[in-house]
Scaffold this motif. Structure first.
Motif, PDB file in Angstrom:
ATOM      1  N   LEU A 130      -1.151 -10.776  -5.227  1.00 19.11           N
ATOM      2  CA  LEU A 130       0.429 -10.701  -4.844  1.00 19.11           C
ATOM      3  C   LEU A 130       1.168 -10.331  -6.141  1.00 19.11           C
ATOM      4  N   ALA A 131       0.907 -11.134  -7.007  1.00 25.06           N
ATOM      5  CA  ALA A 131       1.602 -10.652  -8.312  1.00 25.06           C
ATOM      6  C   ALA A 131       1.506  -9.205  -8.949  1.00 25.06           C
ATOM      7  N   MET A 132       0.335  -8.836  -8.618  1.00 28.86           N
ATOM      8  CA  MET A 132       0.017  -7.273  -9.115  1.00 28.86           C
ATOM      9  C   MET A 132       1.132  -6.447  -8.065  1.00 28.86           C
ATOM     10  N   GLU A 133       0.986  -6.723  -6.796  1.00 30.01           N
ATOM     11  CA  GLU A 133       1.601  -5.955  -5.816  1.00 30.01           C
ATOM     12  C   GLU A 133       3.261  -6.143  -6.225  1.00 30.01           C
ATOM     13  N   LYS A 134       3.702  -7.443  -6.530  1.00 27.31           N
ATOM     14  CA  LYS A 134       5.179  -7.565  -6.864  1.00 27.31           C
ATOM     15  C   LYS A 134       5.613  -6.823  -8.020  1.00 27.31           C
ATOM     16  N   ASP A 135       4.512  -6.653  -9.145  1.00 23.72           N
ATOM     17  CA  ASP A 135       4.956  -6.075 -10.411  1.00 23.72           C
ATOM     18  C   ASP A 135       5.085  -4.501 -10.089  1.00 23.72           C
TER      19      ASP A 135
END
Length: 144
Positions: A130-135
């Motif tokens: 989810l952090a990678m998608e957000k970034d």
């Protein structure tokens, strides 16, 4: 993220097992020594007969007191075990664990246990995802 990536990121030496017939007291000592939440009951380390978790032990302690520590793991282990494969998606595994209310799942390939993942492992993988998608989304919005 798939189960294979989760196992790779764990970097552990394998699945901690105890043999059938081991006393619950000895299994609890393994849990304490290794600082883990469950132990797989296995004769050969490749195939499992069940899983014994801290919760299983505490449940019996609450019902019967310390006398249950003399029982064997065979008497207390969970025998109906759900497994996953290397290609299973983290989101799917997380849903199964949450719905089934269990925290440990053996990973099986070609009928052989090759690892174990925990609810914590899967949650960590999903948070990373989810952090990678957000970034990526923020980068698209900002024009990077």
């Amino acid at each position: 993220m798939i189960v294979q990536q989760i196992l790779k990121s764990k970097g552990t030496e394998g699945v901690i097992t105890v043999a059938p017939g081991t006393s619950v007291e000895a299994a609890a000592a393994v849990l304490s020594e290794k600082r883990i939440g469950s132990v797989v009951i296995s004769e050969d380390g490749l195939h499992f007969e069940g899983i014994l978790s801290e919760r299983d032990i505490v449940r019996e302690l609450g019902k019967r007191g310390a006398s249950c520590m003399a029982d064997t793991v065979d008497d207390m282990m969970t025998k109906m075990i759900e497994t996953c494969g290397l290609g299973d998606e983290a989101e799917s595994v997380l849903g199964r664990m949450t719905e089934g209310r269990f925290r440990h799942m053996p990973v099986v390939a070609d009928g052989t246990m090759i690892g174990i993942i925990t609810l914590g492992d899967v949650v960590k993988a999903r948070l990373t995802e989810l952090a990678m998608e957000k970034d990526a989304l923020e980068g698209m919005i900002m024009g990077y």
